[in-house]
Design a protein around this motif. Structure first.
Motif, PDB file in Angstrom:
ATOM      1  N   ILE A 223       0.840  -1.210   0.000  1.00 29.10           N
ATOM      2  CA  ILE A 223       0.000   0.000   0.000  1.00 29.10           C
ATOM      3  C   ILE A 223       0.866   1.247   0.000  1.00 29.10           C
ATOM      4  N   LYS A 224       1.892   1.278   0.828  1.00 28.12           N
ATOM      5  CA  LYS A 224       2.769   2.447   0.892  1.00 28.12           C
ATOM      6  C   LYS A 224       3.405   2.752  -0.459  1.00 28.12           C
ATOM      7  N   ASP A 225       3.794   1.716  -1.191  1.00 27.50           N
ATOM      8  CA  ASP A 225       4.511   1.919  -2.456  1.00 27.50           C
ATOM      9  C   ASP A 225       3.619   1.776  -3.679  1.00 27.50           C
ATOM     10  N   ALA A 226       2.314   1.861  -3.509  1.00 29.09           N
ATOM     11  CA  ALA A 226       1.394   1.570  -4.608  1.00 29.09           C
ATOM     12  C   ALA A 226       1.558   2.519  -5.791  1.00 29.09           C
ATOM     13  N   LYS A 227       2.029   3.730  -5.543  1.00 35.51           N
ATOM     14  CA  LYS A 227       2.178   4.683  -6.641  1.00 35.51           C
ATOM     15  C   LYS A 227       3.565   4.638  -7.277  1.00 35.51           C
ATOM     16  N   VAL A 228       4.401   3.734  -6.790  1.00 35.05           N
ATOM     17  CA  VAL A 228       5.730   3.554  -7.377  1.00 35.05           C
ATOM     18  C   VAL A 228       5.613   2.524  -8.494  1.00 35.05           C
ATOM     19  N   TYR A 248       3.471 -12.550 -10.478  1.00 35.88           N
ATOM     20  CA  TYR A 248       2.319 -13.395 -10.150  1.00 35.88           C
ATOM     21  C   TYR A 248       1.918 -13.208  -8.688  1.00 35.88           C
ATOM     22  N   GLU A 249       2.899 -13.284  -7.794  1.00 35.82           N
ATOM     23  CA  GLU A 249       2.603 -13.217  -6.367  1.00 35.82           C
ATOM     24  C   GLU A 249       2.139 -11.822  -5.951  1.00 35.82           C
ATOM     25  N   MET A 250       2.734 -10.782  -6.538  1.00 32.20           N
ATOM     26  CA  MET A 250       2.290  -9.428  -6.211  1.00 32.20           C
ATOM     27  C   MET A 250       0.827  -9.227  -6.585  1.00 32.20           C
ATOM     28  N   MET A 251       0.451  -9.616  -7.806  1.00 32.75           N
ATOM     29  CA  MET A 251      -0.934  -9.416  -8.230  1.00 32.75           C
ATOM     30  C   MET A 251      -1.897 -10.243  -7.387  1.00 32.75           C
ATOM     31  N   SER A 252      -1.468 -11.425  -6.944  1.00 29.71           N
ATOM     32  CA  SER A 252      -2.317 -12.236  -6.073  1.00 29.71           C
ATOM     33  C   SER A 252      -2.607 -11.515  -4.766  1.00 29.71           C
ATOM     34  N   CYS A 253      -1.623 -10.786  -4.255  1.00 29.82           N
ATOM     35  CA  CYS A 253      -1.837 -10.008  -3.028  1.00 29.82           C
ATOM     36  C   CYS A 253      -2.845  -8.886  -3.251  1.00 29.82           C
ATOM     37  N   TYR A 254      -2.724  -8.193  -4.381  1.00 25.24           N
ATOM     38  CA  TYR A 254      -3.668  -7.109  -4.651  1.00 25.24           C
ATOM     39  C   TYR A 254      -5.079  -7.646  -4.864  1.00 25.24           C
ATOM     40  N   GLN A 255      -5.196  -8.843  -5.416  1.00 23.22           N
ATOM     41  CA  GLN A 255      -6.518  -9.472  -5.519  1.00 23.22           C
ATOM     42  C   GLN A 255      -7.128  -9.594  -4.128  1.00 23.22           C
ATOM     43  N   GLY A 256      -6.320 -10.024  -3.156  1.00 22.43           N
ATOM     44  CA  GLY A 256      -6.804 -10.131  -1.779  1.00 22.43           C
ATOM     45  C   GLY A 256      -7.156  -8.785  -1.179  1.00 22.43           C
ATOM     46  N   LEU A 257      -6.378  -7.758  -1.492  1.00 17.07           N
ATOM     47  CA  LEU A 257      -6.665  -6.425  -0.943  1.00 17.07           C
ATOM     48  C   LEU A 257      -8.000  -5.883  -1.458  1.00 17.07           C
ATOM     49  N   ALA A 268      -8.021   2.666   1.044  1.00 19.37           N
ATOM     50  CA  ALA A 268      -6.609   2.603   0.673  1.00 19.37           C
ATOM     51  C   ALA A 268      -6.266   1.290  -0.009  1.00 19.37           C
ATOM     52  N   CYS A 269      -6.961   0.226   0.344  1.00 18.75           N
ATOM     53  CA  CYS A 269      -6.684  -1.083  -0.255  1.00 18.75           C
ATOM     54  C   CYS A 269      -7.086  -1.102  -1.726  1.00 18.75           C
ATOM     55  N   LEU A 270      -8.278  -0.587  -2.026  1.00 22.61           N
ATOM     56  CA  LEU A 270      -8.717  -0.524  -3.422  1.00 22.61           C
ATOM     57  C   LEU A 270      -7.848   0.443  -4.208  1.00 22.61           C
ATOM     58  N   ASP A 271      -7.561   1.612  -3.643  1.00 19.41           N
ATOM     59  CA  ASP A 271      -6.754   2.605  -4.348  1.00 19.41           C
ATOM     60  C   ASP A 271      -5.375   2.045  -4.682  1.00 19.41           C
ATOM     61  N   ALA A 272      -4.808   1.276  -3.756  1.00 20.26           N
ATOM     62  CA  ALA A 272      -3.489   0.688  -3.995  1.00 20.26           C
ATOM     63  C   ALA A 272      -3.547  -0.319  -5.140  1.00 20.26           C
ATOM     64  N   ALA A 273      -4.598  -1.120  -5.177  1.00 18.31           N
ATOM     65  CA  ALA A 273      -4.737  -2.103  -6.252  1.00 18.31           C
ATOM     66  C   ALA A 273      -4.916  -1.422  -7.599  1.00 18.31           C
ATOM     67  N   VAL A 274      -5.735  -0.372  -7.640  1.00 19.31           N
ATOM     68  CA  VAL A 274      -5.970   0.344  -8.896  1.00 19.31           C
ATOM     69  C   VAL A 274      -4.684   1.013  -9.374  1.00 19.31           C
ATOM     70  N   ALA A 275      -3.978   1.698  -8.469  1.00 21.18           N
ATOM     71  CA  ALA A 275      -2.755   2.394  -8.859  1.00 21.18           C
ATOM     72  C   ALA A 275      -1.703   1.420  -9.368  1.00 21.18           C
ATOM     73  N   THR A 276      -1.595   0.279  -8.711  1.00 19.74           N
ATOM     74  CA  THR A 276      -0.608  -0.711  -9.133  1.00 19.74           C
ATOM     75  C   THR A 276      -0.987  -1.310 -10.482  1.00 19.74           C
ATOM     76  N   ALA A 277      -2.254  -1.632 -10.663  1.00 22.04           N
ATOM     77  CA  ALA A 277      -2.692  -2.201 -11.939  1.00 22.04           C
ATOM     78  C   ALA A 277      -2.509  -1.196 -13.071  1.00 22.04           C
ATOM     79  N   GLU A 278      -2.742   0.070 -12.807  1.00 19.00           N
ATOM     80  CA  GLU A 278      -2.505   1.089 -13.838  1.00 19.00           C
ATOM     81  C   GLU A 278      -1.024   1.156 -14.192  1.00 19.00           C
ATOM     82  N   SER A 279      -0.161   1.019 -13.178  1.00 16.65           N
ATOM     83  CA  SER A 279       1.279   1.001 -13.433  1.00 16.65           C
ATOM     84  C   SER A 279       1.663  -0.206 -14.276  1.00 16.65           C
ATOM     85  N   ILE A 280       1.087  -1.366 -13.953  1.00 16.40           N
ATOM     86  CA  ILE A 280       1.384  -2.586 -14.716  1.00 16.40           C
ATOM     87  C   ILE A 280       0.951  -2.416 -16.174  1.00 16.40           C
TER      88      ILE A 280
END
Length: 616
Positions: A223-228, A248-257, A268-280
Motif C-alpha cells: 500500500i505504501k509503495d502503490a504509486k511507485v 504473479y505473487e504481487m498481483m495475487s496479493c492485490y486481488q486479496g486487498l 486505501a486497499c482498493l486505491d493501492a490495487a488500482v494504482a498498481t494495476a494502472e502502473s502494470i
C-alpha cells in the motif's frame, strides 16, 4: 441460474457488498460458440476432464518436503474443475474430483495442517503458506459448486491451523517464504472468502492482520509503495528472492486487498490495487497483453522488442486477467476489460495448445511455442494447472449486471443470461459474430418478458469510431460514457436486435528500432508457414508509425490459423532497387495462431526491425 454464494446472501453476517460490485453470470449460463467456444470445449475435454486430481492430492501424503510447491496444484485445478464440472455432464470427472477430495481429507492432520512440509520447516521459508492459499481456494470452490460441507469444514480447520501460527503477538507472516512475504500474504484472498461464507469475526480479524503484514516496512509495502512503478520497487541487495518484483505473487496479493476492501470499506486497499494495476498496464504489459521476464517485472513495455528470456509466464497472464476482472467488477470501469481482452485473445490463447491439452509455461513474442518443464517431481507444472482459470474469468465476466443494467463485456458467439440485482429480472441475450476477425456484432434480446432496463455495451478504447443500430434503424455513432459503455435504456422486448460496428483499422506501434502491428485487439505476427524466407526482414528507413496501415482480412489458407491478414508495407531489404522500394503485401496471422504447431516449422515474429541509417 443463480450462484450458490453471492453477496446478497451474506449481508446478514454484518457486512454489505460495495454498491458498485457487479453480479457475475453463473458459468452454466454462458454457452460459448465459434472459435472461442471450440477452444474452450477442447480445453475442457483434453485438459480439465483428462487431468488426474487424485495425483495432485497424493502430494499431501508424504510430509517431508523442504522447498517445493507441489501443494498448489490441487487447489488450482479445483478452482476451475468445480465450476466446470457443472457444465460438463461427465461422471468420470465428478468421480475423480470426489476421490481427490477424500484423499485430501485423509491427509489433513488432527491439528488442521494440510501440506507436505516436514515438521520444523512448516510455514517457514518455502512455499507452504502459498500452497495453503490454494488448498483453501480449492476447498471453497468444491463446497460452493458441489455442495459438500466437508470441504468447507476442512478449509476452516486449515485456516485455524494457520491462525494458530500467525497473528498479533505471534510470528510475522511476511517473514515466511520469499519475495518479501508476498506468496504467503496472498492467503488474504481465501481468508476473506471464508469470512464471506461464514461471517465469523475471527477470519475478518486475521484478514486485518494479513493486510497489515502486506504493508510493514520490512515487508512488501504494497500500500505504501502503490504509486511507485512496479519495477522501481524494493530490490534489496540485488537478490531477486528478497525483492517485490515477482509478478504473479504481487498481483495475487492485490486481488486479496480488493476482496478485503469489499468487506471493510478501507479505501486505501482498493486505491493501492488500482494504482498498481494502472502502473502494470502502462509499464509492463506488452502488445500481446503479456508481461514478465523470469516471472519478474522488468519495465517490459519499453523492452518488449528485445529477446528477453522466459517471457509471458502463463501464471502471470491468468493472474493479470483475474485482477482485471476483479477491478472491473468493483469499479465498473471497462478499461480493465480492454486489458483483459488484449491478454485473452493474444498471449493467453497463444499459450494454449490447439488441442487444449496443455498450456505453455512461456510464450515469447518472437520464436516458437513449446511445452514447459515438469515441476516438483510431478507430471505437470504451475502454468498448465493455472491456465484454465483464465477461461473461467472470461465466462464469469462475459455478461454481468449492476443495478438495473446488464453489461455486455465481451463479444463472441454465445447465449448468456444474468439476473439484474435491482429488479431481480432475468436478462438473456444471444450474440452472433465473427468478432474480432470481423467488426459486426449482433445481439438479440432473448429474455422471456418485456421490461424497462438498461443494456450496456462495452465500447473498446481501440475502436476509434463505433456505430450501432437497434432493430434496423439507421446507424448512429456510439457515444460511450466515462466508464466505456454505450448504455441503451428502453422498453426491451423479446427479439429486439442491437447491432454494433467496430473500427478495426490497422495500427503500427514502435518500441526502440522495431515495429509491430495490431488490428482491433489482435496483435499480428509473421509466421514461417507463409513462406517468408526472412522473418526479420526490416521495414524501410523512415517508416511512419503514425500513418494508417492498410490491412485486408484474407481467407485462411493454413490449417489451424484463425486469422490471416495482408498488410501493405514498405519492406527495407534492397530498398535501393526501384522494384523493391515499392510497398508489398506481407502476410500476418493473429498472435494466438502464430507458432501453434509447436514445432520449428511455425516459428513466428511479432516485432519487426526498421532499417537504420548512420547519423552523420
Amino acid at each position: 441460474m443463480k450462484k450458490k454464494v453471492v453477496f446478497g446472501a451474506l449481508c446478514s453476517f454484518g457486512f454489505a457488498a460495495a454498491a458498485a460490485t457487479a453480479t457475475m453470470a453463473d458459468v452454466r449460463d454462458v454457452q460459448l460458440r465459434g472459435h472461442v467456444g471450440e477452444r474452450f470445449g477442447k480445453m475442457l475435454a483434453n485438459h480439465v476432464v483428462a487431468s488426474d486430481p487424485v495425483h495432485y492430492a497424493e502430494a499431501f501424503r508424504n510430509k517431508n518436503e523442504t522447498w517445493a510447491w507441489q501443494t498448489e496444484f490441487w487447489g488450482k485445478y479445483m478452482h476451475t474443475a468445480a465450476p466446470f464440472s457443472r457444465i460438463v455432464a461427465n461422471p468420470e470427472l465428478k468421480a475423480k474430483m470426489a476421490a481427490s477430495l477424500e484423499e485430501m481429507l485423509a491427509n489433513q492432520l488432527p491439528d488442521g495442517y494440510l501440506g507436505n512440509y516436514r515438521e520444523g520447516l512448516r510455514y517457514d521459508k518455502g512455499w507452504d503458506v502459498w500452497g495453503t492459499k490454494y488448498t483453501l481456494l480449492g476447498f471453497l470452490h468444491y463446497h460452493d459448486h458441489l455442495g459438500d460441507k466437508r470441504a468447507l469444514d476442512a478449509a476452516e480447520k486449515l485456516a485455524g491451523r494457520l491462525m494458530a501460527e500467525f497473528g498479533p503477538g505471534k510470528r510475522d507472516l511476511c517473514k515466511t517464504g520469499g519475495y518479501c512475504g508476498m506468496p504467503s500474504c496472498s492467503v488474504l484472498e481465501p481468508i476473506v472468502w471464508l469470512y464471506k461464507r461464514t461471517g465469523k469475526k475471527a477470519y475478518l480479524d486475521f484478514a486485518k492482520y494479513v493486510r497489515e503484514q502486506m504493508d510493514l516496512e520490512d515487508g512488501p509495502r504494497l500500500i505504501k509503495d502503490a504509486k511507485v512503478p512496479v519495477f522501481d520497487r524494493r530490490k534489496p541487495d540485488g537478490n531477486a528472492m528478497k525483492s517485490v518484483l515477482k509478478a504473479y505473487e504481487m498481483m495475487s496479493c492485490y486481488q486479496g486487498l480488493v476482496e478485503y476492501w469489499e468487506v471493510t470499506g478501507e479505501r486505501a486497499c482498493l486505491d493501492a490495487a488500482v494504482a498498481t494495476a494502472e502502473s502494470i498496464a502502462k509499464t509492463e504489459i506488452n502488445l500481446a497483453g503479456g508481461a514478465a521476464h523470469h516471472e519478474h517485472w522488468f519495465a517490459g513495455a519499453s523492452r518488449q522488442d528485445k529477446p528477453y528470456a522466459r517471457q509471458q509466464e502463463t501464471c502471470v497472464l491468468t493472474t493479470w486477467m483475474r485482477l482485471c476482472q476483479k477491478l472491473h467488477a468493483v469499479t465498473g470501469d471497462a478499461k480493465w476489460l480492454d486489458e483483459f481482452e488484449k491478454t485473452f485473445y493474444n498471449a493467453y490463447l497463444g499459450s494454449l495448445k490447439p488441442d487444449g491439452s496443455v498450456f505453455a509455461m512461456y510464450t515469447p513474442l518472437n520464436g516458437t511455442r513449446a511445452k514447459g518443464e515438469y515441476h516438483c517431481r510431478m507430471h505437470t507444472n504451475c502454468c498448465t494447472a493455472n491456465g484454465p482459470r483464465g477461461y473461467l474469468a472470461f465466462l464469469e465476466s462475459f455478461l454481468t449486471a449492476r443495478g438495473d443494467a446488464a453489461e455486455v463485456n465481451f463479444y463472441a458467439s454465445a447465449t448468456a443470461q444474468v439476473k439484474l440485482p435491482k429488479s431481480g429480472r432475468e436478462v438473456r441475450l444471444e450474440t452472433f459474430t465473427l468478432y474480432p476477425s470481423e467488426n459486426h456484432v449482433r445481439v438479440w434480446n432473448r429474455s422471456a418478458m418485456a421490461g424497462s432496463y438498461t443494456i450496456a455495451f462495452r465500447i473498446p478504447a481501440w475502436s476509434a469510431k463505433t456505430q450501432y443500430c437497434v432493430n434496423g434503424e439507421p446507424a448512429k455513432d456510439a457515444q460511450p460514457d466515462a466508464a466505456g459503455y454505450l448504455r441503451l435504456a428502453r422498453e426491451w422486448k423479446p427479439g429486439d436486435l442491437v447491432e454494433l460496428f467496430f473500427d478495426l483499422s490497422g495500427r503500427a506501434h514502435r518500441v526502440g528500432d522495431s515495429v509491430a502491428f495490431t488490428r482491433g485487439p489482435i496483435a499480428l505476427a509473421r509466421d514461417l508457414r507463409f513462406g517468408a524466407a526472412d522473418l526479420a526482414e526490416p521495414l524501410q528507413i523512415g517508416f511512419d508509425v503514425s500513418a494508417p496501415v492498410p490491412m485486408t482480412l484474407l481467407a485462411a489458407e493454413h490449417e489451424g490459423m484463425w486469422m490471416e491478414v495482408g498488410v501493405t508495407l514498405p519492406m527495407g531489404l534492397h530498398s535501393e532497387s526501384p522494384e523493391h522500394r515499392r510497398p508489398k503485401m506481407v502476410k500476418f496471422c493473429d498472435f494466438s495462431s502464430a507458432g501453434n504447431t509447436w514445432q520449428p516449422d511455425s516459428a513466428y515474429r511479432l516485432w519487426l526491425p526498421i532499417e537504420l541509417d548512420t547519423t552523420w
